[in-house]
Enzyme design. Structure first.
Site, PDB file in Angstrom:
ATOM      1  N   CYS A   1      -4.670   2.304  -3.652  1.00  0.00           N
ATOM      2  CA  CYS A   1      -3.417   2.812  -3.088  1.00  0.00           C
ATOM      3  C   CYS A   1      -2.286   1.801  -3.265  1.00  0.00           C
ATOM      4  O   CYS A   1      -1.393   1.701  -2.398  1.00  0.00           O
ATOM      5  CB  CYS A   1      -3.561   3.195  -1.613  1.00  0.00           C
ATOM      6  SG  CYS A   1      -4.780   4.446  -1.301  1.00  0.00           S
TER       7      CYS A   1
ATOM      8  N   ASP B   1       3.387  -4.039   8.110  1.00  0.00           N
ATOM      9  CA  ASP B   1       2.113  -3.343   7.939  1.00  0.00           C
ATOM     10  C   ASP B   1       1.010  -4.375   8.184  1.00  0.00           C
ATOM     11  O   ASP B   1       0.795  -5.270   7.367  1.00  0.00           O
ATOM     12  CB  ASP B   1       2.057  -2.784   6.508  1.00  0.00           C
ATOM     13  CG  ASP B   1       0.718  -2.148   6.185  1.00  0.00           C
ATOM     14  OD1 ASP B   1      -0.217  -2.270   7.006  1.00  0.00           O
ATOM     15  OD2 ASP B   1       0.604  -1.552   5.100  1.00  0.00           O
TER      16      ASP B   1
ATOM     17  N   LYS C   1     -10.342   0.141  10.510  1.00  0.00           N
ATOM     18  CA  LYS C   1     -10.592  -1.055   9.695  1.00  0.00           C
ATOM     19  C   LYS C   1     -10.991  -2.234  10.568  1.00  0.00           C
ATOM     20  O   LYS C   1     -11.214  -3.334  10.077  1.00  0.00           O
ATOM     21  CB  LYS C   1      -9.331  -1.419   8.901  1.00  0.00           C
ATOM     22  CG  LYS C   1      -8.939  -0.392   7.847  1.00  0.00           C
ATOM     23  CD  LYS C   1      -7.648  -0.808   7.175  1.00  0.00           C
ATOM     24  CE  LYS C   1      -7.022   0.286   6.352  1.00  0.00           C
ATOM     25  NZ  LYS C   1      -7.746   0.636   5.149  1.00  0.00           N
TER      26      LYS C   1
ATOM     27  N   GLN D   1      -4.251  -5.116   7.288  1.00  0.00           N
ATOM     28  CA  GLN D   1      -5.248  -6.079   6.788  1.00  0.00           C
ATOM     29  C   GLN D   1      -5.134  -7.417   7.511  1.00  0.00           C
ATOM     30  O   GLN D   1      -5.755  -8.390   7.074  1.00  0.00           O
ATOM     31  CB  GLN D   1      -5.089  -6.267   5.267  1.00  0.00           C
ATOM     32  CG  GLN D   1      -5.300  -5.003   4.459  1.00  0.00           C
ATOM     33  CD  GLN D   1      -6.744  -4.484   4.495  1.00  0.00           C
ATOM     34  OE1 GLN D   1      -7.677  -5.199   4.850  1.00  0.00           O
ATOM     35  NE2 GLN D   1      -6.930  -3.230   4.139  1.00  0.00           N
TER      36      GLN D   1
ATOM     37  N   HIS E   1       0.878  -1.175   0.000  1.00  0.00           N
ATOM     38  CA  HIS E   1       0.000   0.000   0.000  1.00  0.00           C
ATOM     39  C   HIS E   1       0.917   1.227   0.000  1.00  0.00           C
ATOM     40  O   HIS E   1       2.006   1.176   0.578  1.00  0.00           O
ATOM     41  CB  HIS E   1      -0.839  -0.059   1.286  1.00  0.00           C
ATOM     42  CG  HIS E   1      -1.909   0.972   1.379  1.00  0.00           C
ATOM     43  ND1 HIS E   1      -1.660   2.296   1.650  1.00  0.00           N
ATOM     44  CD2 HIS E   1      -3.251   0.869   1.263  1.00  0.00           C
ATOM     45  CE1 HIS E   1      -2.804   2.963   1.705  1.00  0.00           C
ATOM     46  NE2 HIS E   1      -3.793   2.124   1.462  1.00  0.00           N
TER      47      HIS E   1
HETATM   48  C1  LIG Z   1      -2.350  -2.747   3.719  1.00  0.00           C
HETATM   49  C2  LIG Z   1      -2.642  -1.327   4.120  1.00  0.00           C
HETATM   50  N1  LIG Z   1      -1.655  -0.578   4.622  1.00  0.00           N
HETATM   51  C3  LIG Z   1      -1.843   0.687   5.018  1.00  0.00           C
HETATM   52  C4  LIG Z   1      -3.072   1.271   4.907  1.00  0.00           C
HETATM   53  C5  LIG Z   1      -3.236   2.682   5.358  1.00  0.00           C
HETATM   54  O1  LIG Z   1      -4.165   2.811   6.374  1.00  0.00           O
HETATM   55  P1  LIG Z   1      -4.649   4.254   6.847  1.00  0.00           P
HETATM   56  O2  LIG Z   1      -5.098   4.960   5.612  1.00  0.00           O
HETATM   57  O3  LIG Z   1      -5.728   3.998   7.812  1.00  0.00           O
HETATM   58  O4  LIG Z   1      -3.462   4.909   7.455  1.00  0.00           O
HETATM   59  C6  LIG Z   1      -4.138   0.554   4.373  1.00  0.00           C
HETATM   60  C7  LIG Z   1      -5.465   1.180   4.178  1.00  0.00           C
HETATM   61  O5  LIG Z   1      -6.147   0.949   3.213  1.00  0.00           O
HETATM   62  C8  LIG Z   1      -3.921  -0.792   3.978  1.00  0.00           C
HETATM   63  O6  LIG Z   1      -4.910  -1.548   3.467  1.00  0.00           O
END
Ligand SMILES: Cc1ncc(COP(=O)(O)O)c(C=O)c1O
Length: 446
Positions: A395, A229, A255, A232, A152
């Site tokens: 993203c 990260d 989430k 998910q 992401h």
């Molecule tokens: C795998 C992953 N990493 C990072 C993020 C970023 O999360 P946030 O926008 O809540 O900071 C997301 C959000 O869609 C994500 O799915």
């Protein structure tokens, strides 16, 4: 012998759904809302909304500031939320730092590296030494940062910027055509020059569950720090930071049935202790003079300004709610939903799923393309029938380039989704070939 966890029964899902007021609303001229976009943000149960409301109604105060009763109560509730959230990932409360979201948590770590490199974020010498002797955070030309092609943007752009600020080279693990990490050249990509390895636990597009323990062990052999990260994974899987073995882990509250505006960074305590700070100002200091300041111990030194107490308390309520459901059952339920969708999509030859075809190797994200139709058009057809999915590059633009598709349509699940909702999605999808007059490609379009 323990029985494998079972998905929720129809009656149980009906009870769960009743806890989420938004699921009762209709969209697009009275159609029931079929919300299959929890990977972007999940809905919030009444207990979470009530917890936030209770804070504002009963304890509203600037926590960690003020000696009055409200501030004392607010501070206790905030710190108790920290303990609940930490326990959920097998951690101690003082290893958990609250941030605005996962993006900020990942930036916090990336900025620790550049601050260590450029001599910032340490404050004046004081009781708590910060950033001094933190040689493992210093980066420069000749050093390397390793990420993957399936990240992401939140776990890619901060490392690109860090590379630019320090001169360290950015390298990445490519993805295979079926959406797994291509680890063929991992022993060349990961070298003694690698100082940090940042990757996602579960892909937000492909659903791929990455081999965290294996990659972490290899990174540690080379002396690199590992940043995971877990955006998910934490909302969907039972997870323990000690088992994963990583050095840092980041996720977002919104989430996982929690409020917007709260994220979590977990870090190994000795590393958090050594790390220079990111944001500075009130609440993160120990002493301040006109000449300079010394900083508070972890986690306060990373929480500048009045903290998001209501959101932390709301997130703790979400954690309690998930634990009461049973994370093993949440996982089994979501797996059943994605299997049902994958099976349905496999019966439609005009649909191409991206990511592993084995649902046992997947989290709960299912992304696909309808060849010849842009995902935005697919999304519009689905939305017309009340089905909310995400369309675009989610993203993860470099990943889509690697997959040679401009964008995908993605369904993601939570405990409140039903098999019947997957069927609504499939029925709405069946309208796409007719609307866009697709030629049947190797199979029959309805
Ligand atoms: C795998 C992953 N990493 C990072 C993020 C970023 O999360 P946030 O926008 O809540 O900071 C997301 C959000 O869609 C994500 O799915």
């Amino acid at each position: 012998m323990t029985m494998p966890a079972q998905p929720f029964s129809d009656e149980e899902v009906a009870r769960i759904r009743a806890d989420f007021p938004i699921l009762a609303r209709t969209v697009r001229d009275g159609k029931p809302l079929v919300y299959l976009d929890s990977g972007a943000t999940s809905h919030k149960p009444t207990v979470v909304l009530d917890a936030e409301r209770r804070f504002y109604e009963q304890h509203n105060s600037a926590v960690h500031r003020g000696a009055h009763q409200l501030s004392e109560e607010g501070t206790d509730a905030y710190e108790s939320a920290r303990a609940t959230i930490a326990a959920f990932i097998g951690a101690r409360a003082d290893e958990v730092v609250f941030t605005k979201n996962a993006t900020e948590a990942l930036n916090l770590v990336a900025y620790a590296f550049s601050n260590a490199t450029h001599g910032g974020g340490g404050g004046m010498p004081g009781r708590h030494e910060h950033g001094r002797g933190s040689a493992r955070f210093v980066l420069g030309p000749g050093d390397e940062i390793l990420v993957t092609e399936m990240e992401h943007h939140a776990n890619l752009v901060p490392w690109q910027e860090l590379s630019r600020r320090t001169g360290a080279a950015l390298r990445w693990v490519p993805v295979t055509s079926d959406g797994r990490l291509d680890l063929t050249d991992i022993d060349t990509l990961l070298t003694d020059r690698t100082k940090v390895v940042a990757f996602t636990h579960v892909s937000n597009v492909l659903g791929t569950v990455n081999p965290v323990e294996e990659l972490t062990a290899k990174a540690h052999e080379r002396g690199a720090l590992v940043v995971l990260d877990a955006c998910q994974s934490v909302p969907h899987l039972t997870l323990d930071v000690a088992d994963l073995g990583v050095d840092f882990l980041a996720f977002s509250g919104h989430k996982m049935l929690g409020p917007l505006g709260i994220g979590v960074l977990w870090g190994r305590p000795e590393l958090l202790d050594e790390m220079p700070v990111f944001l500075t100002g009130g609440s993160m200091i120990e002493t301040v003079t006109m000449e300079g300041s010394t900083y508070a111990p972890v986690p306060q030194k990373f929480e500048a300004g009045v903290p998001m107490a209501a959101q932390a308390i709301g997130l703790a309520a979400a954690v309690d709610y998930l634990e009461a459901l049973g994370m093993d059952r949440v996982t089994a339920h979501e797996q059943q939903l994605s299997e049902h969708l994958l099976k349905g999509l496999a019966q439609r030859p005009w649909v191409r799923v991206v990511g592993p075809d084995d649902s046992a190797e997947r989290g709960s994200a299912v992304a696909f393309v309808v060849d010849g139709v842009h995902p935005h058009d697919v999304g519009q057809v689905l939305d017309h029938d009340g089905v909310a999915v995400r369309v675009g590059h989610h993203c993860a633009w470099p990943l889509h380039r690697a997959l040679k598709v401009p964008a995908t349509t993605r369904a993601t699940f939570a405990a409140y989704n039903t098999l019947a909702e997957v069927d609504v999605l499939l029925a709405a999808l069946d309208k796409v070939p007719g609307i866009f007059a697709l030629e049947p490609a190797g199979g029959s379009a309805p």
